[in-house]
Design an enzyme around this catalytic site. Structure first.
Site, short mmCIF file in Angstrom:
data_model
loop_
_atom_site.label_atom_id
_atom_site.label_comp_id
_atom_site.label_asym_id
_atom_site.label_seq_id
_atom_site.Cartn_x
_atom_site.Cartn_y
_atom_site.Cartn_z
N GLU A 196 12.68 -3.39 -4.87
CA GLU A 196 12.00 -3.42 -6.12
C GLU A 196 12.56 -3.06 -7.29
O GLU A 196 12.37 -3.68 -8.56
CB GLU A 196 10.66 -2.68 -5.83
CG GLU A 196 9.59 -2.46 -7.03
CD GLU A 196 8.52 -1.52 -6.91
OE1 GLU A 196 7.48 -1.99 -7.19
OE2 GLU A 196 8.64 -0.39 -6.63
N GLY A 199 0.91 -1.32 -0.10
CA GLY A 199 -0.08 -0.19 -0.05
C GLY A 199 0.82 1.26 0.08
O GLY A 199 1.17 1.98 1.14
N TYR A 200 1.26 1.62 -1.33
CA TYR A 200 2.18 2.71 -1.14
C TYR A 200 1.38 4.07 -2.08
O TYR A 200 1.22 4.87 -1.48
CB TYR A 200 3.46 2.38 -1.93
CG TYR A 200 4.53 1.81 -1.15
CD1 TYR A 200 4.17 1.11 -0.05
CD2 TYR A 200 5.81 1.80 -1.68
CE1 TYR A 200 5.23 0.62 0.75
CE2 TYR A 200 6.66 1.07 -1.17
CZ TYR A 200 6.48 0.51 0.32
OH TYR A 200 7.46 0.06 1.09
N SER A 201 1.37 3.69 -3.25
CA SER A 201 0.55 4.62 -4.34
C SER A 201 -0.77 5.34 -3.96
O SER A 201 -1.41 4.34 -3.36
CB SER A 201 0.80 4.51 -5.74
OG SER A 201 2.03 4.28 -6.12
#
Lengths: 392, 363
Positions: free
Chosen positions: A239, A122-124
């Site tokens: 990543e 859950g980043y962007s």
């Protein structure tokens, strides 16, 4: 320069080959077969989770990039699937090893490696893409919990995920990089809604995730409160390493050469068409260049040398090359190349088109090509940073 | 498994670069360009480092190093657009002699090439790039007739190594009777090439081994050297572009703070760095995996040429109008890269050879 392997490594290669021969038939192919059983077998032989300590469910070998490379080479040569590689294994596990508490390591790493916990990232957010640090999903303290409200986007595997590693704003009054925390929580909690995000490929490779008053225990934080940006950067490093993998280009090139040898136009092999052949050769040179570039970085790593700008270009060039390989395959197939979705005469199950489109997503995701060029010019070439418009 | 340079290799390249910084600044290049067959003082400084004998075995007065070492030297020469013989006289001619020279021929020529006493031009363009204007050499009874074009390191050469139409290799004295020498002007004034017309000219046959195989090796080595030259020239152009962008101000900012300019610089370095890895591999394969040599040399040459062309124009653009002037002299690098691209086969020709080498098509 010496590209031969010492007897120790040759022996290791023989061992991997023997494994591939013995177990090749039982390996899962595509969506078929039991991936978890395969993963378990790989871990117990040291072909997955190789350097993760035994106490956390790994194989516990010393890091040895050459052995990792030999495993990859032999698995590709034998057409065997490598171990599981979701975001949990590739990104969260290294982050927990580096920055997680002992309890978090014990609780999460083993089940993640075995595929028992599937994670999403859950980043962007809709308003925080390249400028990730401006994210606004809020986590407000309430007793022993944080209460989370907000929205995430580009969340792959959110629908299947058991857990999420998530960036939230815990310190609303601090500068943007210092108010973020990194939380781990279940995706099965009340207040979480997952909506599939259908992309241009026609599939929902990503999702939107909405949080409404989701309660997460305060102890499920990685690192300290407000240190989430630092923790996230440790993860992004993993990543970017993952997104520029030159092995994938080699596999694609091989398929492309087969295509050129076997497909015919007007009864002649495509390989006999000098225009197509020249394009194939241009790409072959690029694939070799990136392959040897990978060897150069590998050696630099072994020697403890800083390869500088040579490392910073890998995501940009690797993703672009994969995209170009798919683009060329489509051109080589011509009208056959536009067939899709199980059509009659479809080649390679339509994967060239899917890759061509999905790779564009990879060029954009994980730091866009433009962000990569900023990084290369600023950190690699020492050019000035963009003047800051205003403090956020 | 070790894919990188040794500390000896790094030191050697450093010392060549430092020497060239001292003896071959742009003013020296300008003075030589188009006026001198080569810069003899620069060559002399390189002789002191052993550069002309880099691949020549020690028993013949050379350093006996690998083709990768030669590629590192070529990169340094490209970096300084050095107007001196190297590819033909110090790499290809020695390879011809080592490959098919008799003991007497090796003893006679190799030490003099290694010491810079003798300069050898090499005439293999027809075999490497294809014949233009019906050029080609025929050998009959020890005498050569016909025309050889685009002879490398023609200016100031004392001898020529000449390939005939049937891949025979010959040594010809530059003063031989019946040999007509015509200088050709190219865009690149740092390298003096020419044309040779043979009218029944006396020649010494190099025939102690397999001339056809040796000729192929020469072409491969030459392509790797030209790729390395472009790598050096391109790398220098990027450095110059970045330095200029950090100094030049417009709109109250250095232009290097504009993303439009930064991204051009990032694209150049992102394209060029993998070429370095490819060239190292091709040079290593030349010595260690001869079966891959043709394909890898071709890829190194073609790909580096494509990238070199992109870097040459882009670095010029980053310099704005100044890049276009003679005053700045950036064009010496631009033109060197343009020369490297066509010599011994342009990208399309060279890629065709790579296709043949891996059995994708017939010859």
């Amino acid at each position: 320069m010496d590209l031969s392997y010492s007897p120790e490594y040759e022996a290791f290669r023989t061992e991997v080959r023997a494994f591939a021969k013995q177990h090749g038939a039982s390996a899962p192919r595509g969506a078929m077969g039991d991936m978890r059983a395969w993963q378990k077998l790989l871990i117990s032989n040291g072909y997955a989770a190789r350097t993760i300590p035994k106490e956390y469910g790994g194989f516990g070998a010393e890091p040895d990039v050459l052995k990792s490379r030999i495993i990859a080479e032999e698995f590709i040569a034998a057409g065997l699937p490598m171990g599981m590689a979701g975001q949990g294994i590739s990104m969260l596990v290294p982050t927990l090893l580096e920055l997680g508490s002992e309890e978090q390591k014990k609780k999460f790493i083993g089940p993640t490696l075995r595929g028992e916990i599937i994670w999403c990232q859950g980043y962007s957010e809709p308003g925080a893409g390249s400028d990730l640090a401006s994210l606004t999903t809020r986590a407000v303290e309430d007793g022993d919990d944080f209460v989370i409200n907000g929205q995430k986007i580009w969340t792959s595997t959110a629908a299947q995920a058991d857990m999420i590693f998530c960036l939230v704003r815990t310190e609303a009054d601090k500068p943007k990089h210092e108010g973020i925390s990194y939380l781990l929580f279940s995706m099965k909690m009340p207040g979480i809604e997952v909506r599939p995000l259908v992309t241009m490929t026609g599939r929902a490779e990503f999702n939107e995730v909405f949080f409404t008053d989701v309660r997460v225990p305060k102890k499920d934080i990685v690192g300290e409160r407000g240190q989430g940006w630092f923790v996230a950067n440790a993860t992004l490093k993993h990543e970017r390493g993952m997104l520029g993998d030159p092995n994938q280009a080699g596999t694609r090139l091989k398929a492309l050469i087969d295509l050129m040898q076997n497909e015919e136009i007007d009864g002649r092999r495509l390989m006999d068409n000098p225009v197509f052949r020249d394009r194939l050769l241009k790409l072959q040179a690029r694939v070799h260049a990136m392959e040897f570039h990978g060897l150069r970085l590998l050696t630099a790593g072994l020697r403890g040398e800083d390869p500088g700008v040579a490392r910073l270009i890998v995501k940009l060039m690797g993703c672009e090359l994969n995209h170009q390989l798919a683009a060329f395959a489509i051109d080589a197939l011509g009208e056959l190349g536009i067939l899709y979705s199980g059509s009659p005469h479809l080649r390679a199950s339509g994967t060239w088109q899917t890759s061509y489109m999905f790779d564009l997503g990879l060029i954009i995701g994980g730091g866009t090509a433009q962000i990569q060029k900023n990084i290369i010019s600023e950190r690699g070439l020492g050019m000035p940073r963009e003047p800051k418009a205003a403090k956020a | 498994m070790e894919f990188g340079l040794t500390s000896d290799q790094k030191m050697m390249q450093d010392s060549i670069n430092r020497t060239l910084e001292r003896v071959c600044p742009l003013e020296r290049v300008r003075k030589a360009a188009g006026h001198e067959p080569y810069a003899s003082d620069v060559l002399k400084a390189l002789v002191e480092l052993g550069v002309p004998g880099i691949v020549t075995p020690e028993e013949f007065g050379g350093l006996g190093l690998s083709l990768l070492d030669a590629a590192l030297a070529a990169e340094a020469l490209g970096r300084h657009v050095a107007p001196v013989p190297f590819v033909a006289s110090s790499v290809l001619a020695p390879l011809a002699l080592i490959g098919v020279g008799s003991d007497a021929q090796k003893k006679m020529y190799l030490p003099k090439l290694a010491s810079g006493e003798l300069i050898a031009g090499v005439a293999i363009s027809e075999q490497a790039a294809g014949a233009r204007e019906k050029a080609g050499i025929t050998a009959k009874g020890g005498k050569l007739s016909g025309k050889a074009m685009f002879v490398l390191e023609f200016g100031g050469a004392n001898i020529f190594i000449v390939a005939d139409k049937f891949a025979g290799l010959h040594i010809v004295d530059a003063k031989a009777k019946g040999l007509e020498k015509i200088s050709l002007s190219t865009i690149d004034a740092t390298r003096a090439i020419g044309e040779l017309n043979f009218d029944n000219v006396e020649a010494e046959l190099l025939s102690s081994g397999n001339p056809a195989a040796t000729l192929e090796r020469m072409i491969d080595a030459g392509r790797i050297m030209l790729a390395a030259d472009t790598l050096g020239a391109g790398g220098r152009m990027i450095e110059k572009a970045v330095a200029y962008a950090k100094e030049r101000k417009q709109f109250g900012r250095v232009i290097g703070s504009f993303q439009a300019v930064k991204h051009l610089c990032a694209e150049m370095i992102a394209e060029l760095e993998p070429c370095r890895s490819l060239i190292w591999y091709a040079a290593y394969a030349f010595d260690e995996f001869p079966g891959q040599s043709r394909r890898m040399a071709a890829h190194a040459k073609a790909h580096t040429s494509e990238v070199g062309t992109f870097v040459a124009r882009t670095a010029t653009e980053v310099h704005g109008g100044m890049g276009f002037t003679d005053l700045l002299g950036l064009h010496y690098w631009f033109k060197r890269i343009g020369f490297d691209r066509q010599a011994l086969g342009g990208p399309e020709k060279v890629r065709h050879d790579a296709a043949v080498a891996q059995g994708w098509i017939g010859n």
